[in-house]
Scaffold this motif. Structure first.
Motif, mmCIF file in Angstrom:
data_model
loop_
_atom_site.group_PDB
_atom_site.id
_atom_site.type_symbol
_atom_site.label_atom_id
_atom_site.label_comp_id
_atom_site.label_asym_id
_atom_site.label_seq_id
_atom_site.Cartn_x
_atom_site.Cartn_y
_atom_site.Cartn_z
ATOM 1 N N VAL A 41 10.720 11.480 4.823
ATOM 2 C CA VAL A 41 11.216 12.804 4.776
ATOM 3 C C VAL A 41 11.915 13.121 3.523
ATOM 4 O O VAL A 41 11.749 14.253 2.671
ATOM 5 C CB VAL A 41 12.102 13.295 5.699
ATOM 6 C CG1 VAL A 41 12.796 14.790 5.460
ATOM 7 C CG2 VAL A 41 11.337 13.145 7.010
ATOM 8 N N LEU A 42 12.849 12.221 2.698
ATOM 9 C CA LEU A 42 13.675 12.301 1.634
ATOM 10 C C LEU A 42 13.227 11.079 0.749
ATOM 11 O O LEU A 42 13.309 9.763 1.238
ATOM 12 C CB LEU A 42 15.038 12.749 1.815
ATOM 13 C CG LEU A 42 15.075 13.890 2.538
ATOM 14 C CD1 LEU A 42 16.574 14.225 2.852
ATOM 15 C CD2 LEU A 42 14.806 15.058 1.406
ATOM 16 N N PRO A 43 13.591 11.125 -0.577
ATOM 17 C CA PRO A 43 13.852 9.849 -1.318
ATOM 18 C C PRO A 43 14.999 9.167 -0.680
ATOM 19 O O PRO A 43 16.060 9.762 -0.475
ATOM 20 C CB PRO A 43 14.099 10.262 -2.748
ATOM 21 C CG PRO A 43 13.561 11.835 -2.957
ATOM 22 C CD PRO A 43 13.468 12.411 -1.482
ATOM 23 N N HIS A 44 14.972 7.772 -0.766
ATOM 24 C CA HIS A 44 16.333 6.925 -0.453
ATOM 25 C C HIS A 44 17.701 7.496 -0.777
ATOM 26 O O HIS A 44 18.265 7.737 -0.206
ATOM 27 C CB HIS A 44 15.999 5.631 -0.588
ATOM 28 C CG HIS A 44 16.998 4.690 -0.012
ATOM 29 N ND1 HIS A 44 18.214 4.408 -0.604
ATOM 30 C CD2 HIS A 44 17.252 4.314 1.134
ATOM 31 C CE1 HIS A 44 18.881 3.647 0.119
ATOM 32 N NE2 HIS A 44 18.328 3.647 1.297
ATOM 33 N N ASP A 45 17.490 7.721 -2.249
ATOM 34 C CA ASP A 45 18.666 8.065 -3.003
ATOM 35 C C ASP A 45 19.374 9.199 -2.397
ATOM 36 O O ASP A 45 20.637 9.495 -2.081
ATOM 37 C CB ASP A 45 18.717 8.062 -4.431
ATOM 38 C CG ASP A 45 18.350 6.866 -5.029
ATOM 39 O OD1 ASP A 45 18.892 5.672 -4.333
ATOM 40 O OD2 ASP A 45 18.296 6.699 -6.296
ATOM 41 N N GLN A 46 18.547 10.422 -1.965
ATOM 42 C CA GLN A 46 18.884 11.469 -1.652
ATOM 43 C C GLN A 46 19.349 11.701 -0.206
ATOM 44 O O GLN A 46 20.504 11.865 0.406
ATOM 45 C CB GLN A 46 17.876 12.786 -1.744
ATOM 46 C CG GLN A 46 18.285 14.080 -1.252
ATOM 47 C CD GLN A 46 17.417 15.053 -1.327
ATOM 48 O OE1 GLN A 46 16.208 14.839 -2.255
ATOM 49 N NE2 GLN A 46 17.386 16.277 -1.098
ATOM 50 N N GLN A 47 18.577 10.558 0.581
ATOM 51 C CA GLN A 47 18.806 10.643 2.034
ATOM 52 C C GLN A 47 20.368 9.823 2.201
ATOM 53 O O GLN A 47 21.043 10.351 3.049
ATOM 54 C CB GLN A 47 17.926 9.741 2.663
ATOM 55 C CG GLN A 47 18.000 9.549 4.085
ATOM 56 C CD GLN A 47 16.841 8.936 4.679
ATOM 57 O OE1 GLN A 47 16.097 8.299 4.070
ATOM 58 N NE2 GLN A 47 16.609 9.085 6.243
#
Length: 401
Positions: A47-53
């Protein structure tokens, strides 16, 4: 029987200290939380890039932990954050079940960490945490509920917008617009083949009884209908599978819809829907005012030719029925009804007499009078064609009178 001891100011102080200590471990808790989520379902990581998640999970857990020890009259920042998260996850396409699971998983993680932090501490601190269990899980439930409600509201709004966009695409196709990529976008959105077999149905709109409408879904014979309401009619697009034709469409409509209506010929693709709509409208125009049938254009071609040229149709009526039109209305109606029934009976005077409740000689007499008034013979093919087309034109509104 004593009941549960209410929390004291000292209890809140101890809980606040435990939550402060837990915040120091927040990065490790977030790492573990994301690991558990990805292990539960790989969709979380898509769903999201790991950093944003990671950042969003850290913010959510931080707000949640701070809420546990906040004064009772403090604003529920955790619920505001949960609502915002629910909206974002709906927009990002994360399944609702996974959203709710993430809140439950975070709740278990925070509770376990609180209990781990109490190991080796004074019994009163452990007792305080046990008394706080209900509050912790109530907070988690409230957050999950807030996120769910926001998710569903956003999902409904997104679905409404998507439906409006798809309806706009379908309307554009029905209007005959030929902008680049229009048919392809409609095919993808409606889950239909861009190159396929389609027909269009147009039903007259001045039907005020809701039971007569076909705007509700029609299911049968494997056909798929998509309906659009217009100011004066209903327009339906029907997708045909291999081996299906207009016979199935007509049978289904006859059983479910009260006409009048027109069915276009089959066209080979979404880009042809504009032409199909115009042909379906032409089929509808071949229906007299009192008609209740849904008719096919390919079975009404002579009448359609008359309808498509109203000025010539009027001239045909005047030329063929000129003397007939000067008769008294009742006399004229009897003669034209006799011609109509005789044609419907394939030229059988005996069958026509049965329908008209008269003697077959009466039918012959009326037909001879028609021939005299029109200066035409029903035995001559060209004259018969002219009289048949003139009768169609005469009975259609705004054409032959």
């Amino acid at each position: 029987m004593g009941g549960r001891r209410p929390r004291t100011g000292h209890d809140w102080k101890l809980l606040a200290e435990s939550c402060t200590a837990l915040l120091e471990r927040l990065p490790e808790l977030v790492d573990e939380h994301l690991r558990q989520l990805t292990e539960y379902s790989p969709v979380y990581g898509q769903v999201l890039p790991h950093d944003q998640q990671w950042r969003e999970a850290e913010a959510a857990m931080r707000v949640g932990i701070q809420t546990l020890s906040a004064p009772r009259d403090s604003p529920r920042r955790d619920l505001e954050h949960a609502e915002d998260t629910g909206r974002r996850r709906a927009q990002q396409g994360l399944p609702l079940e996974l959203l709710v699971h993430s809140y439950r998983a975070a709740g278990y993680l925070v509770w376990d960490a609180l209990m781990e932090g109490a190991v080796g501490l004074a019994p009163e601190r452990i007792s305080m945490l046990m008394r706080s269990a209900t509050m912790v899980w109530s907070a988690v439930d409230a957050q999950a509920t807030a996120a769910t409600e926001a998710y569903r509201a956003t999902e409904a709004e997104l679905r409404r917008r998507t439906d409006e966009q798809l309806q706009a695409l379908l309307d554009a196709l029905l209007e005959g617009q030929q902008s680049p990529g229009l048919a392809a976008r409609a095919a993808a959105g409606l889950d239909l083949p861009e190159k396929g077999q389609y027909a269009v149905v147009v039903l007259r709109g001045e039907r005020h009884d809701s039971r007569d409408t076909c705007s509700r879904p029609l299911v049968g014979a494997g056909l798929r209908f998509m309906w659009r309401m217009r100011a004066d009619c209903e327009v339906g697009v029907v997708a045909l599978d291999a081996g299906q034709g207009l016979d199935e469409v007509a049978r289904l409509l006859d059983g479910r819809c009260q006409g009048p209506g027109g069915i276009s010929p089959v066209v080979a693709g979404l880009a042809e829907l504009g032409r199909a709509r115009r042909l379906a409208e032409l089929a509808l125009r071949t229906c007299p005012p009192d008609a209740r049938d849904v008719v096919r254009l390919d079975q009404r071609m002579p009448t359609a030719l008359v309808v498509s040229q109203p000025e010539l149709a009027g001239g045909l009526v005047a030329d063929v029925f000129g003397a007939l039109l000067e008769l008294e209305p009742g006399d004229r109606a009897v003669l034209l009804e006799t011609l109509d029934v005789w044609l419907a009976c394939e030229g059988s005077a005996g069958r026509a007499a049965g329908r008209l409740y008269c003697h077959r000689n009466t039918v012959f007499n009326r037909l001879r009078r028609l021939e005299q008034l029109t200066s035409r013979s029903l035995a001559r093919p060209r004259d018969l064609i002219e009289m048949t087309l003139a009768l169609d034109a005469y009975r259609l509104p705004g054409v032959g009178r």
